[in-house]
Write a protein that holds these residues in place. Structure first.
Motif, PDB file in Angstrom:
ATOM      1  N   ILE A 102      -0.547  11.978  -6.021  1.00  0.00           N
ATOM      2  CA  ILE A 102      -1.157  10.660  -6.035  1.00  0.00           C
ATOM      3  C   ILE A 102      -2.179  10.497  -4.927  1.00  0.00           C
ATOM      4  O   ILE A 102      -2.672   9.414  -4.690  1.00  0.00           O
ATOM      5  CB  ILE A 102      -0.086   9.569  -5.888  1.00  0.00           C
ATOM      6  CG1 ILE A 102       0.678   9.757  -4.587  1.00  0.00           C
ATOM      7  CG2 ILE A 102       0.857   9.569  -7.046  1.00  0.00           C
ATOM      8  CD1 ILE A 102       1.681   8.659  -4.320  1.00  0.00           C
ATOM      9  N   LEU A 129       3.489  14.630  -9.361  1.00  0.00           N
ATOM     10  CA  LEU A 129       3.253  13.275  -8.874  1.00  0.00           C
ATOM     11  C   LEU A 129       2.191  13.273  -7.791  1.00  0.00           C
ATOM     12  O   LEU A 129       2.312  12.611  -6.778  1.00  0.00           O
ATOM     13  CB  LEU A 129       4.555  12.670  -8.336  1.00  0.00           C
ATOM     14  CG  LEU A 129       5.578  12.354  -9.417  1.00  0.00           C
ATOM     15  CD1 LEU A 129       6.759  11.633  -8.811  1.00  0.00           C
ATOM     16  CD2 LEU A 129       4.971  11.494 -10.505  1.00  0.00           C
ATOM     17  N   SER A 178       0.536   7.856 -11.199  1.00  0.00           N
ATOM     18  CA  SER A 178       0.693   9.214 -10.700  1.00  0.00           C
ATOM     19  C   SER A 178       0.302  10.233 -11.761  1.00  0.00           C
ATOM     20  O   SER A 178      -0.369  11.214 -11.474  1.00  0.00           O
ATOM     21  CB  SER A 178       2.139   9.447 -10.258  1.00  0.00           C
ATOM     22  OG  SER A 178       2.524   8.527  -9.267  1.00  0.00           O
TER      23      SER A 178
END
Length: 490
Positions: free
Chosen positions: A160, A158, A75
């Protein structure tokens, strides 16, 4: 221009020389030694554990520690590579491809070599997160159940989402010599389209008129970021307030994805979504994306500053579930359901935002680009087991905890430890559980099932008896006004 292979003229025979091995695959085999410490993880990962995961936890759940570190570092890697200007619409196919990327990352040299960026991300959080917007500190008063912690101290981006056209990406063999090619290069070679081609297609689907003849800009800016600014405007024809995102096309490197998003979002219309309204391309330099504007602010303000009744919680859940069900029926996963992404109108209207082109339209871009914020994340997101639409249902369950307790579980923990606790513990404890009605307890039970097969679908939850207790949406208006007053947003 660089070439992967260059043909050299033939030379006479030479003595064979055995060079150092290349494209070595480093698989990860995690074990626990006699001292109860993990072995087999990259040293850069081990440094990150620090005091966040105890030795006992490492001994009891070595596989969970591996999964958490693998997911966490991937991430960070994706977040460091690029901060997307908007969020890619997620499908179950994307989840499969993303899982492949995580597996490949674990076998890559990036996962195993000691990188200062990884260890430093834990040591100097001030350098990593100085500009992340935060929730206002929760006032300590008898009506407040839990004080909300400053998110800027805890949250790591994060993001992703692999914002590449997954259907066109061909994952190369680990030993392939094409590893120096970017995914963009692969896509462009296969599609044969240039930036000019994408711009032509974008121009075709945008409103050809002058935006100034449709909207009059107000003096209120709603947010800003690397790709442009967001401001409010008034529709000249209807008098309706709207949000307009001005995207600087000279800084937009994903014109192919931009084109795809506009096409999809023009067809997404629902009363519980912050809807895309129009788009204008001016002088090929600026793309103006027009979206609905809700003047009540995010649900976050209400949950952190007021106490909601069960009937009001039921009303919000009913509206949010209709949006989730609409997306799921169209093969789309939101993947970031939380109070920050539920916007309210002053009349109590409830709309879900921050998916596809809704991303970044309201609020600060750096906050709005976070996908799958860890505190709301389902366990299977990290473990990649049966990962699909029901992650949104888990997140809805965590959002109910927000509405009850004022914050999600583990908010006071740093992201890495939060990921560990979510994965190792599964369903979190709820402070007010014993005081809840049986109907609400049952509703939460169906949301927070660790076993995905036992977790309800959006359609099933819409039939749950708890939603029969929903109050009228206009009952949210006093809470919105109270939150605005306490936060000085009036």
């Amino acid at each position: 221009m660089s070439f992967l292979f260059q043909r050299k003229p033939k030379e006479g025979p030479k003595v064979a020389v055995i060079g150092a091995p290349t494209n070595v695959n480093h698989d990860i085999h995690v074990t626990v030694n006699e001292q109860g410490l993990l072995t087999g993880l990259p040293s850069a990962w081990m440094r990150q554990i620090g005091t966040q995961i105890t030795k006992d936890e490492q001994r009891e759940n070595p596989l969970v520690v591996k999964q958490v570190l693998q997911f966490y570092n991937f991430s960070i890697k994706k977040g460091n590579e690029e901060r997307p200007e908007f969020k890619h619409i997620i499908t179950e196919k994307d989840i499969v491809e993303e899982s492949k990327l995580i597996d490949l990352y674990s076998l890559s040299k990036d996962a195993h070599k000691s990188k200062d960026s990884l260890s430093d991300s834990e040591k100097s959080s001030d350098e990593q997160k100085p500009s992340t917007p935060v929730r206002p500190p929760r006032k300590i008063d008898v009506t407040n159940l839990v004080q909300t912690k400053n998110l800027a101290k805890n949250l790591v981006d994060l993001t992703i989402v692999d914002d590449i056209k997954k259907e066109e990406v061909e994952y190369r063999d680990k030993s392939s010599s094409n590893t120096d090619l970017s995914n963009d290069d692969v896509i462009r070679r296969r599609s044969g389209m240039t930036d000019d081609d994408y711009m032509l297609e974008i121009r075709k689907i945008c409103n050809p008129g002058d935006p100034n003849q449709y909207y009059e800009r107000t003096h209120k800016d709603l947010g800003s970021g690397a790709s442009g600014i967001v401001f409010s405007a008034t529709c000249i024809k209807t008098g309706e307030l709207v949000a307009i995102k001005d995207i600087d096309m000279t800084k937009q490197h994903k014109k192919d994805l931009l084109l795809s998003e506009i096409k999809i979002m023009k067809n997404f219309k629902h009363k519980n979504l912050v809807n895309f309204l129009d788009a204008f391309l001016v002088n090929d330099d600026h793309l103006y994306v027009v979206m609905e504007l809700l003047d009540g602010g995010p649900l976050t303000d209400v949950v952190t500053e007021t106490v909601m009744k069960e009937g009001q919680i039921a009303a919000v859940c009913y509206e949010v579930l209709q949006a989730i069900n609409y997306l799921h029926e169209r093969g789309t996963i939101h993947r970031d359901i939380k109070s920050d992404n539920v916007l309210l109108g002053m009349n109590g209207t409830v709309k879900v935002t921050d998916f596809g082109f809704c991303a970044n339209v309201v609020g600060n871009e750096q906050r709005e680009t976070m996908v799958g914020t860890p505190y709301w994340m389902a366990p299977e997101v990290v473990t990649r087991q049966k990962y699909g639409k029901k992650v949104d249902i888990w997140s809805l369950g965590i959002m109910i905890v927000e509405m009850l307790d004022g914050e999600p579980p583990y908010l006071r923990e740093p992201p890495l430890r939060a990921l560990y606790l979510i994965t190792a513990n599964g369903r979190p404890n709820i402070i007010r559980w014993s005081s809840l009605s049986e109907k609400l307890q049952s509703f939460i039970d169906f949301c927070l099932q660790v076993d995905v097969d036992k977790r309800a679908t959006a359609k099933e939850l819409l039939q749950h008896e708890f939603l029969d207790e929903k109050m009228e949406l206009k009952t949210l208006t006093p809470l919105i006004r109270a939150a605005k007053k306490m936060l000085h947003k009036t």
